[in-house]
Design a protein around this motif. Structure first.
Motif, PDB file in Angstrom:
ATOM      1  N   ASP A 129     -28.827 -58.729 -71.440  1.00  0.00           N
ATOM      2  CA  ASP A 129     -27.683 -59.626 -71.378  1.00  0.00           C
ATOM      3  C   ASP A 129     -28.056 -60.929 -70.683  1.00  0.00           C
ATOM      4  N   LEU A 151     -18.278 -70.540 -63.913  1.00  0.00           N
ATOM      5  CA  LEU A 151     -19.444 -70.847 -64.727  1.00  0.00           C
ATOM      6  C   LEU A 151     -19.143 -72.157 -65.442  1.00  0.00           C
ATOM      7  N   ILE A 182     -19.692 -62.976 -76.223  1.00  0.00           N
ATOM      8  CA  ILE A 182     -19.043 -62.683 -74.941  1.00  0.00           C
ATOM      9  C   ILE A 182     -18.335 -61.346 -75.088  1.00  0.00           C
ATOM     10  N   CYS A 208     -19.154 -73.956 -71.425  1.00  0.00           N
ATOM     11  CA  CYS A 208     -20.429 -73.247 -71.603  1.00  0.00           C
ATOM     12  C   CYS A 208     -20.745 -73.074 -73.091  1.00  0.00           C
ATOM     13  N   VAL A 236     -14.830 -69.654 -66.999  1.00  0.00           N
ATOM     14  CA  VAL A 236     -15.955 -70.102 -67.815  1.00  0.00           C
ATOM     15  C   VAL A 236     -15.546 -71.414 -68.482  1.00  0.00           C
ATOM     16  N   MET A 243     -25.895 -63.220 -69.028  1.00  0.00           N
ATOM     17  CA  MET A 243     -25.230 -63.239 -67.728  1.00  0.00           C
ATOM     18  C   MET A 243     -24.314 -62.035 -67.628  1.00  0.00           C
ATOM     19  N   LEU A 292     -22.761 -63.132 -72.554  1.00  0.00           N
ATOM     20  CA  LEU A 292     -22.036 -62.994 -71.292  1.00  0.00           C
ATOM     21  C   LEU A 292     -21.292 -61.675 -71.326  1.00  0.00           C
ATOM     22  N   ILE A 298     -22.953 -70.503 -75.772  1.00  0.00           N
ATOM     23  CA  ILE A 298     -23.661 -69.238 -75.940  1.00  0.00           C
ATOM     24  C   ILE A 298     -24.083 -69.124 -77.403  1.00  0.00           C
ATOM     25  N   VAL A 348     -26.552 -70.287 -72.637  1.00  0.00           N
ATOM     26  CA  VAL A 348     -27.191 -68.979 -72.767  1.00  0.00           C
ATOM     27  C   VAL A 348     -27.623 -68.829 -74.220  1.00  0.00           C
TER      28      VAL A 348
END
Length: 553
Positions: free
Chosen positions: A163, A175, A211, A201, A198, A165, A188, A203, A180
């Motif tokens: 993973d 965050l 997530i 961000c 969050v 985070m 996440l 991902i 990521v």
């Protein structure tokens, strides 16, 4: 006159300079609390354990400093208590993670972290933890924060096997502007009552969900992007809350946003799918969630047809055109465990989003909630339940038990039916009533009152799941529970479901849930016999022998 505060003490580590410390370890032994240990350029094959220390380790101006723990079997830095700051360092770990803190006020800024096994940064306890402008790569997990608070800002996690985070055990950090990418599992993972915020961000490229939220956690996801996930984009498990606002989800498995029926998460209207957004974003997310359910193709088509009709009627009203009356009451007919309750919850949320119902909340009842012990008591109980469900969905499971034709006994059940018929007519636009049960028994139920069948706009038939669909349902349950299923188990499970699918008492998804719980117990018994503490991978693995222990053979 007050004296000036004492200047921060600084000591230098430089193996090639007289009057400086040759190693970081020697400098730490002598350093007073609050000292800044400045490190000259070079690679230092050292690892450190600090207990209750308040220190700063930083690279000298412009120096490339590498803390190399690749040859050791402990974290490069292990801190318990105190306050530790790392600035401008490169940390390379071996098989035990790079930076680990327990109850430490940890600050990491401008660092680069590499690890092979374990986490790049793992922090547990009071904290707070601050990580800024730091890149983590090559680890098993990028960052793990548990039972702590703090800030992750401009953090990059890339190319980790597990993973990206992990935020858990009640942690509530912020965050902000983190990236990521390239994760073997989830980008996440939020679990065990965690509540991170969050913001902004990104991902991308994850092997599972972008997530994933589990175990009654409630993150606030805002202005963030999830793309290119092999799993679903964003997934919330049972009992989870929080919100998704102004996020974009695209190029992921279906559905883009998956909400468990028992999640209370709010997906706000400015959240878009596939890079979209704007009006209808939440409706699209709910329909994507519907499409993401295993099986039920006919049921999904029926619900979508109802949604289409409601939407078009709304547009016609806005255009000043006439519309026909539409009843939102439904009959769900089929065997147990075929998703009737799940679809009923989703239907309520769709009606709320379409503006048909103000709340869309779900109230599930059965005969005992409606039927009283004497004449007149039943009408009072039924009216009370109906009033509590106003603005949402009233779901009556095994509704045929109310009918005299079903042998429920006496006229009290019939009194509940007669009361419902009148209330459904008087409040046709204020509530959606869904009655559910076996197909044959529901036919008898609808015959119990001359006006009952006319109150329901449609009967939706729920078929038994196929063996492959039941296996898929189990795989989702197992993944949501933080387990991994041995692929050798798949044909064994499919054969089991094929053998029992036509049994009179077969419970479909309920039987899948019972089988999963049985496999967990079998795994527990197997691991207890190892005579040692299992590795994390062993704790996650459900093997074919666990399945056979439950189903036999």
């Amino acid at each position: 006159m007050a004296s000036a505060p004492a200047a921060l003490r600084t000591v230098l580590v430089d193996p090639g300079r007289h009057g400086a410390y040759p190693t970081i370890g020697e400098a730490l032994v002598d350093a007073a609390e609050g000292t800044c240990v400045t490190i000259a350029a070079g690679t230092y094959a050292e690892t450190f354990e600090l207990v209750g220390r308040r220190l700063t380790l930083c690279a000298a101006d412009g120096a490339e400093v590498v803390l190399d723990g690749t040859g050791g079997d402990s974290p490069v830095l292990l801190s318990r208590g105190g306050a530790v700051e790392l600035r401008g360092l490169t940390v390379r770990a071996g098989d035990a993670g790079a930076i680990q803190s327990e109850g430490t006020e940890l600050t990491v800024s401008g660092c680069t972290v590499h690890a092979r096994i374990g986490a790049g940064i793992c922090a547990r306890g009071t904290g707070p933890v601050t990580v800024r402008d730091t890149t983590i790569s090559g680890a098993e997990h990028g960052i793990v924060l548990e039972s702590t608070s703090g800030l992750l800002e401009n953090v990059v996690v890339d190319n980790v096997s597990g993973d990206g985070m992990i935020i858990g055990l009640g942690a509530d950090p912020t965050l902000r502007s983190c990236t990521v990418s390239g994760c073997g599992n989830r980008g996440l993972y939020v679990y065990q009552h965690a509540r991170p915020a969050v913001e902004g961000c990104r991902i991308t490229r994850t092997g599972q969900a972008g997530i994933a939220v589990a175990h009654r956690s409630a993150p606030a996801l805002r202005h963030s992007t999830v793309r290119d996930a092999l799993g679903v984009g964003i997934e919330f498990g049972a009992g989870c809350g929080g919100s998704v606002q102004a996020c974009e989800v695209g190029n992921t498995a279906e559905p883009a946003i998956l909400l468990d029926p028992e999640a209370t998460t709010r997906v706000l209207a400015d959240t878009g799918l596939a890079g979209g957004g704007g009006e209808g974003g939440t409706l699209d997310a709910l329909l994507a969630e519907l499409d993401g359910m295993v099986g039920l193709p006919g049921v999904k088509d029926s619900v979508r047809a109802l949604v289409d009709e409601i939407q078009v009627n709304t547009w016609r009203r806005r255009a000043g055109l006439s519309t026909g009356a539409v009843s939102h009451h439904l009959v769900f007919a089929g065997a147990p465990g075929t998703g009737k309750t799940t679809i009923a919850r989703a239907y309520g949320r769709l009606l709320r989003e379409l503006g048909v119902l103000p709340r869309g909340e779900f109230r599930e009842v059965s005969r005992r909630d409606l039927v009283g012990q004497y004449i007149g008591h039943t009408a009072e109980k039924t009216a009370g339940v109906f009033e509590e469900a106003m603005g949402g969905v009233l779901f009556i499971d095994e509704a045929y038990a109310l009918s005299r034709l079903a042998g429920a006994g006496g006229d009290f059940g019939q009194e509940a039916i007669d009361t419902l018929v009148k209330l459904m007519e008087d409040h046709r636009d204020e509530v959606a009533v869904i009655v559910a049960g076996y197909t044959a028994e529901m036919i008898d139920f609808l015959a119990a009152n001359p006006g009952l069948a006319s109150r329901f706009s449609k009967t939706i038939e729920f078929e038994n799941y196929t063996p492959d669909e039941l296996v898929s349902i189990m795989v989702r349950m197992i993944g949501a529970g933080d387990y991994e299923l041995d692929t050798a188990s798949l044909p064994v499970l499919a054969e089991h479901f094929a053998r029992h699918r036509e049994d009179a008492d077969f419970g479909n998804a309920r039987d899948a849930r019972r089988l999963f719980e049985g496999m967990r117990k079998a795994q527990s018994q197997r691991l207890r016999r190892l005579g040692r503490v299992p590795e994390p991978a062993e704790l996650r693995a459900l093997r074919v022998e666990d399945a056979r222990a439950v189903i036999g053979g």
